[in-house]
Design a protein around this motif. Structure first.
Motif, PDB file in Angstrom:
ATOM      1  N   SER A 112     -13.153  -7.012  19.179  1.00  0.00           N
ATOM      2  CA  SER A 112     -12.445  -7.305  17.948  1.00  0.00           C
ATOM      3  C   SER A 112     -12.792  -8.701  17.445  1.00  0.00           C
ATOM      4  N   CYS A 113     -12.917  -8.840  16.126  1.00  0.00           N
ATOM      5  CA  CYS A 113     -13.391 -10.073  15.515  1.00  0.00           C
ATOM      6  C   CYS A 113     -12.557 -10.365  14.272  1.00  0.00           C
ATOM      7  N   ASP A 114     -12.222 -11.616  14.043  1.00  0.00           N
ATOM      8  CA  ASP A 114     -11.426 -12.029  12.890  1.00  0.00           C
ATOM      9  C   ASP A 114     -12.340 -12.723  11.877  1.00  0.00           C
ATOM     10  N   PRO A 115     -12.660 -12.088  10.754  1.00  0.00           N
ATOM     11  CA  PRO A 115     -13.600 -12.681   9.793  1.00  0.00           C
ATOM     12  C   PRO A 115     -13.075 -13.940   9.120  1.00  0.00           C
ATOM     13  N   SER A 116     -11.758 -14.179   9.195  1.00  0.00           N
ATOM     14  CA  SER A 116     -11.214 -15.389   8.573  1.00  0.00           C
ATOM     15  C   SER A 116     -11.496 -16.631   9.397  1.00  0.00           C
ATOM     16  N   SER A 117     -11.824 -16.441  10.674  1.00  0.00           N
ATOM     17  CA  SER A 117     -12.057 -17.608  11.531  1.00  0.00           C
ATOM     18  C   SER A 117     -13.321 -17.504  12.371  1.00  0.00           C
ATOM     19  N   GLN A 118     -14.000 -16.350  12.330  1.00  0.00           N
ATOM     20  CA  GLN A 118     -15.192 -16.157  13.132  1.00  0.00           C
ATOM     21  C   GLN A 118     -16.346 -15.685  12.245  1.00  0.00           C
ATOM     22  N   THR A 119     -17.560 -15.991  12.662  1.00  0.00           N
ATOM     23  CA  THR A 119     -18.746 -15.540  11.945  1.00  0.00           C
ATOM     24  C   THR A 119     -19.319 -14.308  12.640  1.00  0.00           C
ATOM     25  N   GLY A 120     -20.147 -13.565  11.905  1.00  0.00           N
ATOM     26  CA  GLY A 120     -20.801 -12.392  12.485  1.00  0.00           C
ATOM     27  C   GLY A 120     -19.896 -11.199  12.660  1.00  0.00           C
ATOM     28  N   CYS A 121     -18.782 -11.146  11.928  1.00  0.00           N
ATOM     29  CA  CYS A 121     -17.858 -10.012  12.029  1.00  0.00           C
ATOM     30  C   CYS A 121     -18.336  -8.858  11.149  1.00  0.00           C
ATOM     31  N   THR A 122     -18.370  -7.667  11.712  1.00  0.00           N
ATOM     32  CA  THR A 122     -18.802  -6.470  10.989  1.00  0.00           C
ATOM     33  C   THR A 122     -17.606  -5.567  10.750  1.00  0.00           C
ATOM     34  N   PRO A 123     -17.394  -5.089   9.518  1.00  0.00           N
ATOM     35  CA  PRO A 123     -16.266  -4.185   9.271  1.00  0.00           C
ATOM     36  C   PRO A 123     -16.463  -2.849   9.973  1.00  0.00           C
ATOM     37  N   ASN A 124     -15.386  -2.279  10.438  1.00  0.00           N
ATOM     38  CA  ASN A 124     -15.423  -0.991  11.117  1.00  0.00           C
ATOM     39  C   ASN A 124     -15.628   0.119  10.091  1.00  0.00           C
ATOM     40  N   THR A 125     -16.752   0.802  10.159  1.00  0.00           N
ATOM     41  CA  THR A 125     -17.043   1.928   9.259  1.00  0.00           C
ATOM     42  C   THR A 125     -17.233   3.219  10.051  1.00  0.00           C
ATOM     43  N   THR A 126     -16.557   3.326  11.166  1.00  0.00           N
ATOM     44  CA  THR A 126     -16.615   4.537  11.987  1.00  0.00           C
ATOM     45  C   THR A 126     -16.222   5.763  11.168  1.00  0.00           C
ATOM     46  N   ALA A 127     -16.961   6.854  11.354  1.00  0.00           N
ATOM     47  CA  ALA A 127     -16.636   8.124  10.701  1.00  0.00           C
ATOM     48  C   ALA A 127     -15.945   9.045  11.700  1.00  0.00           C
ATOM     49  N   TRP A 128     -14.804   9.587  11.304  1.00  0.00           N
ATOM     50  CA  TRP A 128     -14.015  10.470  12.157  1.00  0.00           C
ATOM     51  C   TRP A 128     -14.054  11.899  11.624  1.00  0.00           C
ATOM     52  N   ASN A 129     -14.088  12.865  12.546  1.00  0.00           N
ATOM     53  CA  ASN A 129     -14.010  14.274  12.185  1.00  0.00           C
ATOM     54  C   ASN A 129     -12.972  14.972  13.051  1.00  0.00           C
ATOM     55  N   THR A 130     -12.575  16.164  12.632  1.00  0.00           N
ATOM     56  CA  THR A 130     -11.623  16.975  13.380  1.00  0.00           C
ATOM     57  C   THR A 130     -12.380  17.962  14.255  1.00  0.00           C
ATOM     58  N   TYR A 131     -11.990  18.040  15.532  1.00  0.00           N
ATOM     59  CA  TYR A 131     -12.649  18.916  16.496  1.00  0.00           C
ATOM     60  C   TYR A 131     -11.672  19.933  17.072  1.00  0.00           C
ATOM     61  N   PHE A 132     -12.217  21.118  17.352  1.00  0.00           N
ATOM     62  CA  PHE A 132     -11.469  22.195  18.005  1.00  0.00           C
ATOM     63  C   PHE A 132     -12.169  22.513  19.314  1.00  0.00           C
ATOM     64  N   ALA A 133     -11.390  22.651  20.375  1.00  0.00           N
ATOM     65  CA  ALA A 133     -11.933  22.998  21.686  1.00  0.00           C
ATOM     66  C   ALA A 133     -11.119  24.137  22.275  1.00  0.00           C
ATOM     67  N   GLN A 134     -11.785  24.942  23.085  1.00  0.00           N
ATOM     68  CA  GLN A 134     -11.089  26.073  23.712  1.00  0.00           C
ATOM     69  C   GLN A 134     -11.551  26.229  25.157  1.00  0.00           C
ATOM     70  N   SER A 135     -10.616  26.595  26.032  1.00  0.00           N
ATOM     71  CA  SER A 135     -10.937  26.916  27.417  1.00  0.00           C
ATOM     72  C   SER A 135     -10.362  28.277  27.773  1.00  0.00           C
TER      73      SER A 135
END
Length: 442
Positions: A112-135
């Protein structure tokens, strides 16, 4: 009695779930981080979905089983439902990165990085999907679940805060998805899944639904064969006659609002939608069928596409769009229009049509004079350029849903406001289908 001794861990990951099968076996699922950092939960690493089971009414449980143990794909908010003995369905959100869900900005080491006080911070652009699993063999100490993605486009971009009311909402990390991911079973053991998503230009949260059409049932001796009669073929769908509702949700007979078929195609940077109705669409017919003050109607389709930000309203990238024929006196001469579904109803409970550009009208419902309009089934054809909507030619169009809607008052919005002067109500809808596009971006 404890279900599992996890040692040092952080219980910040919300919503564990317990289910029971027809033989009385218990199944318990949760998500957990890989390590503990009490000072900053965002630095606790990837989250994985685990489960355990008990065959003696909860007195003893097998050691936790990691269902998403591969690296680089955080998973959260699992939910289970059981059928017959050892047969379980599971749903969860899974990311395309191994970042901790609570990270808004991160540094080169993934912390975790705080762009207000640290350099080199990258915004989180993670992509989420919905998954179905069966057993079909969940009473086994191995990870005997087969998973498949069931969302047709990413449902969330960025972090997912799992700290409940302690969350501080930012564009890069929030609780927009709330806690509305769940799965249940129909009478033949088919899965019915609902989830939240906010991957649209204004980050408005919507609720989505999908059902299992084929594959194994969690009830022995049952056959899931809904796909055999599914009405979609090659970017086209049929819809049964006589399934129209008025604005109060009561069944009514109204051929002009009755969708019989919908089809779509992309060509030369344009999208064309064809819709067959039981009779020509008119404002008078919509007002008569809608009851209680309806003034006109819209007939067309809604879909989701990856897109550029909406400069006109200040919205972000990716959105829901529509292409429709409108006949509503308060909005001027009838015609084809296209736009984004980013107006907001006065009750703040639904998205409304926001016209961006005009389109062209064709088909058989409105022949040129002196020909007389048909009295029975006819087709309207609507075409609009994709570029004006911010969609690149060849981009995918997902969950294309044919709609006929009543309108009340006007779709126009006062300056600088998202709330229009009127609202719409659904009359009929066709089964959604996808156009995966060509991948062309020029």
């Amino acid at each position: 009695l404890p279900v599992a001794d996890l040692g040092a861990h952080d219980a910040v990951n919300l919503f564990p779930d317990l289910t029971i099968d027809t033989a009385g076996n218990l199944y318990y699922t949760w998500s957990q981080t890989q390590r503990v950092d009490a000072a900053n939960p965002a630095n606790e690493g990837e989250t994985d979905v685990h489960y355990t089971y008990s065959t003696d009414g909860g007195t003893t449980w097998v050691p936790p089983i990691d269902l998403t143990k591969e690296t680089g794909d955080s998973a959260v908010m699992p939910w289970m439902v059981a059928g017959d003995a050892g047969q379980v369905d599971l749903v969860y959100y899974k990311a395309n990165t191994g970042l901790n869900p609570n990270i808004a900005f991160y540094d080169a080491s993934g912390q975790s990085c705080d762009p207000s006080s640290q350099t080199g911070c990258t915004p989180n652009t993670t992509a989420w999907n919905t998954y179905f699993a069966q057993s079909q063999n969940a009473l086994n100490s191995g990870a005997n679940f087969k998973s498949v993605q069931i969302s047709d486009h990413p449902i969330h971009i960025g972090g997912i805060c799992t700290a409940g009311l302690a969350c501080q909402s930012t564009p890069q990390q929030n609780r927009d998805l709330l806690d509305f991911l769940t799965v249940d079973l129909d009478h033949v053991g088919g899965a019915n899944v609902t989830w939240a998503e906010d991957n649209d230009g204004r980050s408005d949260t919507r609720q989505r639904f999908s059902r299992q059409l084929s594959g194994a049932s969690v009830f022995k001796g049952q056959n899931i064969a809904a796909q055999n009669s599914w009405p979609i073929t090659d970017h086209a769908v049929t819809d049964g006659a006589g399934d129209v509702f008025d604005q109060q949700g009561l069944a009514t007979t109204c051929p002009s609002m009755d969708i019989l078929a919908t089809s779509q195609k992309q060509s030369s940077g344009n999208v064309t939608l064809s819709m067959t109705l039981g009779a020509p669409p008119t404002a008078a017919a919509a007002a008569l069928c809608g009851h209680a003050g309806a003034t006109g109607g819209l007939w067309g389709a809604e879909w989701w596409s990856a897109s550029t930000p909406d400069a006109g309203t200040g919205g972000g990238s990716n959105d829901y769009f529509f292409l429709a024929y409108r006949d509503n006196p308060a909005d001027g001469i009838p015609g084809v229009e296209a736009g984004r579904m980013n107006s907001l109803s006065p009750t703040l409970t639904s998205e409304e049509f926001n016209r961006i550009e005009d389109g062209t009208l064709g088909g058989t419902c409105f022949p040129a004079p002196p020909a007389v309009p048909p009295t029975g089934a006819c087709t309207i054809t609507m075409t609009a350029p994709l570029a004006g909507l911010g969609i690149k030619p060849g981009a995918g169009m997902y969950s294309i849903t044919g709609l006929s809607t009543y309108f009340f008052a006007s779709e126009n919005r006062p300056p600088f406001l998202r709330v229009p002067l009127g609202i719409s109500q659904q009359a009929d809808a066709a089964t959604p289908f996808d156009d995966n596009g060509t991948g062309t971006t020029k």
